[in-house]
Scaffold this motif. Sequence first.
Motif, short mmCIF file in Angstrom:
data_model
loop_
_atom_site.label_atom_id
_atom_site.label_comp_id
_atom_site.label_asym_id
_atom_site.label_seq_id
_atom_site.Cartn_x
_atom_site.Cartn_y
_atom_site.Cartn_z
N ARG A 271 -4.95 5.56 0.43
CA ARG A 271 -5.78 4.69 -0.41
C ARG A 271 -4.98 4.28 -1.65
NH1 ARG A 271 -11.72 7.57 -0.62
NH2 ARG A 271 -12.27 5.70 -1.81
N ARG B 52 0.83 -1.20 0.00
CA ARG B 52 0.00 0.00 0.00
C ARG B 52 0.87 1.26 0.00
NH1 ARG B 52 -5.11 0.74 0.62
NH2 ARG B 52 -5.38 -1.46 1.09
N ILE C 147 -11.01 2.67 7.51
CA ILE C 147 -11.40 1.32 7.92
C ILE C 147 -10.31 0.70 8.78
CG2 ILE C 147 -11.92 -1.00 7.09
CD1 ILE C 147 -14.17 0.91 6.51
N GLU C 148 -9.05 0.90 8.40
CA GLU C 148 -7.94 0.34 9.19
C GLU C 148 -7.90 0.96 10.58
OE1 GLU C 148 -3.09 -0.38 9.01
OE2 GLU C 148 -4.19 0.21 7.20
N SER D 32 -10.28 -7.83 4.95
CA SER D 32 -9.77 -7.94 3.59
C SER D 32 -10.87 -7.77 2.56
CB SER D 32 -9.08 -9.30 3.39
OG SER D 32 -8.05 -9.46 4.34
N ASP E 76 -19.72 2.34 3.20
CA ASP E 76 -18.58 1.46 3.45
C ASP E 76 -18.92 0.39 4.47
OD1 ASP E 76 -16.93 2.61 1.61
OD2 ASP E 76 -15.69 3.72 3.04
N LEU F 187 -7.16 -5.09 9.27
CA LEU F 187 -8.41 -4.57 8.70
C LEU F 187 -9.05 -5.67 7.89
CD1 LEU F 187 -7.77 -2.25 5.63
CD2 LEU F 187 -5.99 -3.68 6.61
N GLU G 243 -8.94 1.94 -4.15
CA GLU G 243 -10.13 1.17 -3.79
C GLU G 243 -11.34 2.09 -3.67
OE1 GLU G 243 -6.66 -0.19 -1.05
OE2 GLU G 243 -7.61 1.70 -1.62
N THR H 191 -10.29 2.84 2.79
CA THR H 191 -9.59 1.79 3.55
C THR H 191 -8.72 2.33 4.68
OG1 THR H 191 -8.00 1.73 1.72
CG2 THR H 191 -9.64 -0.02 1.80
N TYR I 254 -18.57 -3.69 3.72
CA TYR I 254 -17.83 -4.67 4.51
C TYR I 254 -18.74 -5.66 5.23
CZ TYR I 254 -13.33 -2.57 3.58
OH TYR I 254 -12.19 -2.13 2.94
#
Length: 413
Positions: A186, A169, A196-197, A322, A386, A320, A189, A193, A390
């Motif tokens: 990012r 990343r 999200i992490e 996947s 989001d 996080l 994506e 993300t 997920y």
Amino acid sequence: MRYLPAERLYLWLLTDPARPRAVGELRLIRSNRGVSLRYLPQWLQHGFSLSEDLPLIEQEFLPTQKSTAAGAVDDARPDRWGERVVGFIDKPSRLSLLEYLYFAGDDRFGALGVSTSAEQYLPRRFGPLPSLEESDRIDELVRKVRENEPVPPELRRLISAGAAMGGARPKALLDINGEQWMIKFRDGEPADTPLIEHATMTLARKAEIRTASTTAIRLTQGHAVAIKRFDRDATARRHCLSAAVALRAAGEPFGYPELAQLLRRNGVAQGDRYVADMRELFRRMVFNILMDNTDDHEKNHALIVTGEQRYQLSPAYDVLPSGRALGFQQMRVGEQEADSTLDNALSMSALFCLKKDDAAREVRMIARVVSGWREHFHKCGVTAGDIERYAQQIDRPFLKDQRQSTRAKSQHQ
């Protein structure tokens, strides 16, 4: 000084950067595109084994796999993003692993450094690290690298130092109040993300998992996530090994039970620290299963090496979902190999220094925490879109039924 392709460079140890110590000679091995290590005489007299497969003997240690470096040296190399930055920004006339080790610079993972000299530490340096206020500018430079657009020479330092850190990343290094943090962006994506992490890492703390400190950074578009470096302690650097290097050095397969047993053998005995680390590793494994983190490969776990050459489990990082619903982890979980089931996690709980009842309690606790993931993500600012994206993986029947079954058993006990 302009770097010219060389057949040899020199490895140094920088646990005390003010007093760097020469370790050994690094040599390019053309036959397998790797890099070897030979300890210098003074290191053989006063040093220590950098990893179990690099004992203190007069010998050239060859890489065991193609395109790798010997033992612990392999953790000093850049990964896919770093290699991309080196090739795009520095454009060395040769792109061997030896060049990647040199161009990764002075701020790489752990306490190893690479120099052009055995007499004095002469690494690649980039100048001062960027500040938090320059995050948006770095994000724009990341976009330029990804799209093969030119990066102005005066801005290259903002992104080049991040080449030293592992992973695919996009990332860079920041100075935040005099401490080093890694910032991740990012990578094209649809989901945010980095946020999200951050949300997942803070959720993990609720499950009594030690994580690296994180903070979400608002950008013009979306977020980045900053992660405080655990391999730095004020001005000191900590010698660290990835689980990939440590398990390979011990001749063990890549697995959670194998890593737990490595901690049993080589962990810190004082205060039974190794027992606490083994049990926490079990928690991380269960959390990864229930959060659909199937990118939990051996480079996403690390060990801090103490001054007595004992191992401590590092804070968790790169945690996080996947979002791929694979149904298997990247490392072995239990008797059913890498299957992402709680029964599989419990099948070898004794190897994590846990009795069956204790392991079951750990699983129930983590299941309760993970059951609240939607609310936690919402509080962290993750968008409804989001969360629903997920939820298709985290709340799919395969995982949700496991959570609910565990909670139901708890209510009947």
